[in-house]
Design a protein around this motif. Structure first.
Motif, mmCIF file in Angstrom:
data_model
loop_
_atom_site.group_PDB
_atom_site.id
_atom_site.type_symbol
_atom_site.label_atom_id
_atom_site.label_comp_id
_atom_site.label_asym_id
_atom_site.label_seq_id
_atom_site.Cartn_x
_atom_site.Cartn_y
_atom_site.Cartn_z
ATOM 1 N N TRP A 186 1.016 -1.127 -0.102
ATOM 2 C CA TRP A 186 -0.196 -0.273 -0.153
ATOM 3 C C TRP A 186 0.786 0.988 0.060
ATOM 4 C CZ3 TRP A 186 0.211 3.167 3.884
ATOM 5 C CH2 TRP A 186 1.462 3.106 5.145
ATOM 6 N N ARG A 187 2.107 1.422 0.636
ATOM 7 C CA ARG A 187 2.347 2.014 0.469
ATOM 8 C C ARG A 187 3.378 2.899 -0.600
ATOM 9 N NH1 ARG A 187 7.306 1.331 5.104
ATOM 10 N NH2 ARG A 187 7.470 -0.508 4.216
ATOM 11 N N LYS A 188 3.570 1.896 -2.030
ATOM 12 C CA LYS A 188 3.457 2.478 -2.813
ATOM 13 C C LYS A 188 2.540 2.750 -4.032
ATOM 14 C CE LYS A 188 5.716 0.356 -7.054
ATOM 15 N NZ LYS A 188 6.671 0.618 -7.365
ATOM 16 N N THR A 189 1.691 2.849 -3.273
ATOM 17 C CA THR A 189 0.421 3.787 -4.508
ATOM 18 C C THR A 189 0.862 5.005 -3.215
ATOM 19 O OG1 THR A 189 -0.801 2.114 -3.839
ATOM 20 C CG2 THR A 189 -1.737 4.075 -4.090
ATOM 21 N N VAL A 190 1.110 4.936 -2.513
ATOM 22 C CA VAL A 190 0.881 6.643 -1.045
ATOM 23 C C VAL A 190 2.101 6.846 -2.030
ATOM 24 C CG1 VAL A 190 1.416 7.545 1.066
ATOM 25 C CG2 VAL A 190 0.104 5.629 0.619
ATOM 26 N N TYR A 191 3.118 6.559 -1.835
ATOM 27 C CA TYR A 191 4.715 7.477 -2.478
ATOM 28 C C TYR A 191 4.634 7.519 -3.779
ATOM 29 C CZ TYR A 191 7.124 5.121 0.818
ATOM 30 O OH TYR A 191 7.703 4.780 2.720
ATOM 31 N N ARG A 192 3.338 6.984 -4.789
ATOM 32 C CA ARG A 192 3.150 7.497 -6.217
ATOM 33 C C ARG A 192 2.835 8.989 -6.309
ATOM 34 N NH1 ARG A 192 1.248 3.372 -8.846
ATOM 35 N NH2 ARG A 192 -1.379 3.942 -7.880
ATOM 36 N N TRP A 193 1.934 8.925 -5.072
ATOM 37 C CA TRP A 193 0.760 10.522 -4.805
ATOM 38 C C TRP A 193 1.947 11.027 -4.345
ATOM 39 C CZ3 TRP A 193 -3.481 11.887 -6.347
ATOM 40 C CH2 TRP A 193 -4.715 10.949 -7.339
ATOM 41 N N LEU A 194 3.109 10.897 -3.627
ATOM 42 C CA LEU A 194 3.567 12.411 -2.448
ATOM 43 C C LEU A 194 4.614 12.311 -3.962
ATOM 44 C CD1 LEU A 194 3.575 10.617 1.012
ATOM 45 C CD2 LEU A 194 2.368 12.689 -0.280
ATOM 46 N N ALA A 195 4.903 11.510 -4.820
ATOM 47 C CA ALA A 195 6.404 12.069 -5.780
ATOM 48 C C ALA A 195 6.032 12.278 -6.772
ATOM 49 C CB ALA A 195 7.019 10.798 -6.313
ATOM 50 N N ILE A 196 4.835 13.019 -7.040
ATOM 51 C CA ILE A 196 4.199 14.086 -8.274
ATOM 52 C C ILE A 196 4.763 13.252 -9.363
ATOM 53 C CG2 ILE A 196 3.202 15.633 -6.410
ATOM 54 C CD1 ILE A 196 4.995 17.292 -6.930
ATOM 55 N N GLY A 197 5.642 12.739 -9.508
ATOM 56 C CA GLY A 197 5.516 12.339 -11.069
ATOM 57 C C GLY A 197 6.980 12.712 -11.202
ATOM 58 N N TRP A 198 8.136 12.862 -9.724
ATOM 59 C CA TRP A 198 9.094 12.630 -10.175
ATOM 60 C C TRP A 198 9.859 11.738 -10.871
ATOM 61 C CZ3 TRP A 198 12.454 17.006 -8.799
ATOM 62 C CH2 TRP A 198 13.813 16.622 -8.586
ATOM 63 N N HIS A 199 10.990 12.388 -11.533
ATOM 64 C CA HIS A 199 11.812 11.323 -12.513
ATOM 65 C C HIS A 199 13.077 12.082 -12.965
ATOM 66 C CE1 HIS A 199 9.458 14.152 -15.644
ATOM 67 N NE2 HIS A 199 10.182 13.915 -15.398
ATOM 68 N N GLY A 200 13.286 12.628 -12.302
ATOM 69 C CA GLY A 200 15.040 13.599 -11.592
ATOM 70 C C GLY A 200 15.174 13.840 -12.919
ATOM 71 N N SER A 201 14.732 14.650 -14.098
ATOM 72 C CA SER A 201 15.187 16.014 -14.832
ATOM 73 C C SER A 201 15.938 16.600 -14.781
ATOM 74 C CB SER A 201 13.574 15.535 -15.770
ATOM 75 O OG SER A 201 13.160 16.555 -14.818
ATOM 76 N N GLN A 202 16.097 17.113 -15.417
ATOM 77 C CA GLN A 202 17.518 18.860 -14.928
ATOM 78 C C GLN A 202 16.299 20.242 -14.877
ATOM 79 O OE1 GLN A 202 20.902 18.631 -13.529
ATOM 80 N NE2 GLN A 202 19.854 16.613 -13.781
ATOM 81 N N ALA A 203 15.144 20.004 -15.290
ATOM 82 C CA ALA A 203 13.933 20.745 -14.785
ATOM 83 C C ALA A 203 13.481 20.671 -13.286
ATOM 84 C CB ALA A 203 12.942 20.720 -16.014
ATOM 85 N N GLN A 204 12.728 18.943 -13.116
ATOM 86 C CA GLN A 204 12.276 19.419 -11.989
ATOM 87 C C GLN A 204 13.693 19.454 -10.422
ATOM 88 O OE1 GLN A 204 11.101 15.334 -12.639
ATOM 89 N NE2 GLN A 204 9.100 15.623 -12.433
ATOM 90 N N TRP A 205 15.004 19.105 -11.156
ATOM 91 C CA TRP A 205 15.934 19.336 -9.448
ATOM 92 C C TRP A 205 16.134 20.889 -9.813
ATOM 93 C CZ3 TRP A 205 17.310 16.525 -6.275
ATOM 94 C CH2 TRP A 205 17.491 14.777 -6.959
ATOM 95 N N ARG A 206 15.776 21.568 -11.052
ATOM 96 C CA ARG A 206 15.858 23.636 -11.537
ATOM 97 C C ARG A 206 15.096 23.657 -10.109
ATOM 98 N NH1 ARG A 206 17.251 23.522 -15.875
ATOM 99 N NH2 ARG A 206 15.130 24.050 -16.468
ATOM 100 N N THR A 207 13.682 23.449 -10.793
ATOM 101 C CA THR A 207 12.593 23.579 -10.030
ATOM 102 C C THR A 207 12.494 23.609 -8.136
ATOM 103 O OG1 THR A 207 11.140 23.671 -11.192
ATOM 104 C CG2 THR A 207 10.386 24.358 -9.863
ATOM 105 N N LEU A 208 13.011 22.430 -7.593
ATOM 106 C CA LEU A 208 13.435 22.226 -6.622
ATOM 107 C C LEU A 208 14.422 23.055 -6.132
ATOM 108 C CD1 LEU A 208 12.044 19.782 -4.310
ATOM 109 C CD2 LEU A 208 13.709 18.218 -5.052
ATOM 110 N N GLU A 209 15.425 23.235 -6.437
ATOM 111 C CA GLU A 209 16.473 23.579 -5.394
ATOM 112 C C GLU A 209 15.756 24.775 -5.067
ATOM 113 O OE1 GLU A 209 21.052 21.718 -6.312
ATOM 114 O OE2 GLU A 209 20.179 22.558 -8.379
ATOM 115 N N MET A 210 15.578 25.350 -6.521
ATOM 116 C CA MET A 210 15.124 26.817 -6.653
ATOM 117 C C MET A 210 13.997 27.749 -5.202
ATOM 118 S SD MET A 210 15.160 30.369 -7.353
ATOM 119 C CE MET A 210 16.054 30.297 -9.004
ATOM 120 N N ALA A 211 13.254 26.303 -5.337
ATOM 121 C CA ALA A 211 11.822 26.831 -4.058
ATOM 122 C C ALA A 211 12.975 26.142 -2.980
ATOM 123 C CB ALA A 211 10.987 25.314 -4.593
#
Lengths: 442, 182
Positions: A186-211
């Motif tokens: 069941w935790r996998k489903t919860v993690y999937r929701w909480l990870a909000i589609g994270w796949h480690g792209s540089q665009a995502q890293w940039r956004t996260l680091e900036m935030a």
């Protein structure tokens, strides 16, 4: 060239090590959770009894209307500063050694804030009227009175709780993605929701680091304001020994002091239970020990300045409170508190070799927190027990119901933390990898 | 154009590299194949120190933070001053609107809104920034760097890019075919 494996080669091991607490559970864990659940149930029962029969079940009475619940509220707010201070301030100062410590401290912040909110409810005589604190008008178009410091408190704590939750969640996103791909059920489903589609792209890293870069200074500013406002609850009142300008900064430093002590306990226990010796090393304890020494000195200086001013002024209302602390009804807890939060930390933490002894530092953290709890009680009770008209002087000691609620709530905090450890990696995995990448090659 | 709105499916080429591989020459070769940066993405377990792809940023995050903060100040002024004026009840002979109180409440609501707006914008960015066909791959977290290229419905180009990645030193290359959204 170096013989040491690079961080890239170490990644599978780091993933395995730091996700292990989420994947393996021993019977002792279930036993621990079971014991805590029983204590929580006892606390819940006591609170139910208090709601049914009234706030008279406590020892709160005229003129001491604030007691153990408000002291606990102040104490837990203080503990909640651990995460923000460790994570926020050390992130701002780019202290590399913070990495294994930040997540467990941030978790403490969230758990402590949840517990803090409970004490507001315990203290309300008619808890079902709690919505009076929510800013909307009643049937007579009357809004809550924002001129009251208690409304400042409500606003500040809501801000702090929201901001802290966001602050812990953002750096968790890459770790949730990691857990999503490695943990089943069941935790996998919860993690999937909480990870909000994270796949480690540089665009995502940039956004996260900036935030994170934007939110970090903001949350440090919120942290300082929140405990200042809790200090204003006292400082704004014309009660002898409360009406002082030092309360806001004193509360902030005191909060960081107890928060650091709590982090020391958590760090030691988690390292031992989950075999994190490769990640939480002696150097981390040593650096936290140095910080704790700084807060000890700072807090002692402030406390001394305040008490000296009261003693020299000899204003009768104020000196009565001081006398009760120094050699009156509260002398035993006062001197015990002084030993716990100033003398013992100072005598131990000044020694470099002591700062390299994790068990010793954990014990000092525990002693500091016991002392800080007593200190919160001594800030609240003696001034209220000595109003200006001496015929009203009285004493207070928590009732059995209060004790059971306090113990139940402490158990709840430990339970929430223990459960959280099974759901959230206690060390930020990606930040740990980043730290190893930045570490100088030997 | 690598993308064709009329097509039913699209190809995404995904190459896995050793982290020590220098990616800029590989990216240049892909650009020479007529694929702009917006159709490429680098996946890694850690943030890279330098931005290798030129992608436009729509709205800088800090601007949204500032907007959130300004809105928060307005909310705080409403709570601390507006609600007092809505029911002007004099207590203790003090003014209806207390400036220090307005300052304190506005400060807190400013912080609340600034942080909340930053968070919402970040979450939206992270959740919706994804190129079609990109998904988390456990190999990335184990220490590989991924390079993903969208090539539309051009199968020949997908194979050509795949060969290019293999020649550039990719340890593994996959061509994923995805049903088009259109």
């Amino acid at each position: 060239m170096t013989d040491r494996p690079t961080v890239w080669e170490e990644m599978p091991k780091i993933n395995r090590d730091l996700l292990a607490p989420l994947q393996t559970t021993t019977w002792t864990y279930f036993l621990w959770v079971g014991v805590l659940s029983c204590l929580v149930a006892a606390g819940a029962g006591a609170w139910t009894f208090q709601i049914q029969t009234g706030i008279g079940q406590t020892d709160l009475h005229h003129p001491i209307f604030w007691g153990s619940y408000i002291a606990s509220f102040v104490f837990w707010i203080g503990v909640s500063h651990s995460g923000t201070f460790i994570s926020g301030v050390l992130r701002l100062t780019n202290a590399e050694w913070r990495r294994p410590v930040t997540r467990l401290a941030e978790l403490m912040t969230v758990v402590a804030l949840l517990v803090t909110a409970l004490f507001v409810f315990y203290h309300l005589g008619r808890v079902w009227r709690f919505y009076y604190l929510i800013p909307y008008p009643n049937q007579r178009e009357l809004w809550p009175n924002f001129r009251s410091p208690l409304m400042w408190d409500a606003t500040a704590i809501f801000t702090y709780a929201t901001a802290s939750t966001i602050y812990i969640y953002l750096p968790l996103i890459p770790d949730f993605a990691l857990a999503r791909d490695r943990i089943h059920g069941w935790r996998k489903t919860v993690y999937r929701w909480l990870a909000i589609g994270w796949h480690g792209s540089q665009a995502q890293w940039r956004t996260l680091e900036m935030a994170i870069r934007i939110i970090t200074p903001l949350i440090v500013m919120v942290m300082i304001s929140v405990h200042s406002i809790v200090g204003f609850d006292f400082g704004m009142a014309l009660v002898p020994a409360w009406h002082s300008t030092i309360f806001a900064p004193y509360f902030v430093v005191g909060a960081v002091h107890s928060g650091l002590g709590m982090v020391m306990i958590g760090l030691y226990v988690l390292r031992k239970v989950y075999h994190l010796h490769n990640y939480v090393r002696t150097e981390h304890f040593e650096k936290l020990g140095k910080l704790l020494l700084v807060t000890t000195l700072l807090l002692a200086y402030m406390y001394f300045a305040e008490q000296l001013t009261v003693w020299y002024g000899k204003v009768p209302d104020h000196i009565a409170v001081q006398h009760s602390l120094l050699y009156g009804a509260y002398a035993v807890p006062f001197w015990f508190m002084v030993s716990c939060i100033y003398v013992i930390p100072l005598l131990t933490l000044v020694w470099p070799r002591f700062r390299q002894w994790p068990v010793g530092l954990m014990i000092v953290g525990l002693i500091i927190n016991i002392g800080m709890y007593i200190e919160r009680m001594l800030i609240i009770v003696p001034p209220l027990a000595h109003p200006r008209l001496s015929f009203q002087w009285d004493e207070y000691f928590p009732s059995l119901i209060e004790f059971v609620i306090l113990v139940g709530t402490l158990a709840l905090a430990l339970l929430l933390y223990s459960l959280a450890v099974k759901f959230v990696p206690v060390i930020s995995i990606w930040e740990e990898k980043l730290g190893k990448k930045h570490a100088p090659k030997r | 154009m690598p993308q064709n709105a009329d097509t039913a499916e699209r190809h995404v080429v995904l190459g896995f590299f050793d982290p020590t591989t220098s990616l800029p020459p590989v990216l240049d070769q892909i650009r020479n194949q007529g694929i702009p940066d917006i159709f490429m993405e680098i996946l890694s377990p850690l943030p890279l120190e330098t931005a290798l792809l030129n992608k436009p940023v729509r709205i800088p995050l800090y601007r949204l933070t500032i907007i959130g903060g300004i809105v928060g100040i307005g909310v705080g002024i409403f709570f601390a001053a507006g609600t007092a004026l809505l029911f002007p009840l004099v207590t203790g002979g003090k003014p209806i609107v207390s400036i220090p109180v307005v300052g304190i409440i506005s400060y807190e609501t400013m912080m609340l809104m600034a942080i909340a707006v930053t968070f919402v914008a970040t979450a939206i960015n992270i959740a919706f920034v994804q190129q079609s066909g990109l998904r988390n791959d456990p190999r990335i977290d184990e220490g590989s760097v991924g390079l993903s290229i969208q090539v539309g419905n051009d199968t020949a180009k997908a194979h050509s890019i795949s060969r290019l990645l293999q020649q550039a030193g990719a340890s593994e290359v996959e061509i994923r075919t995805i049903a088009s959204d259109s």
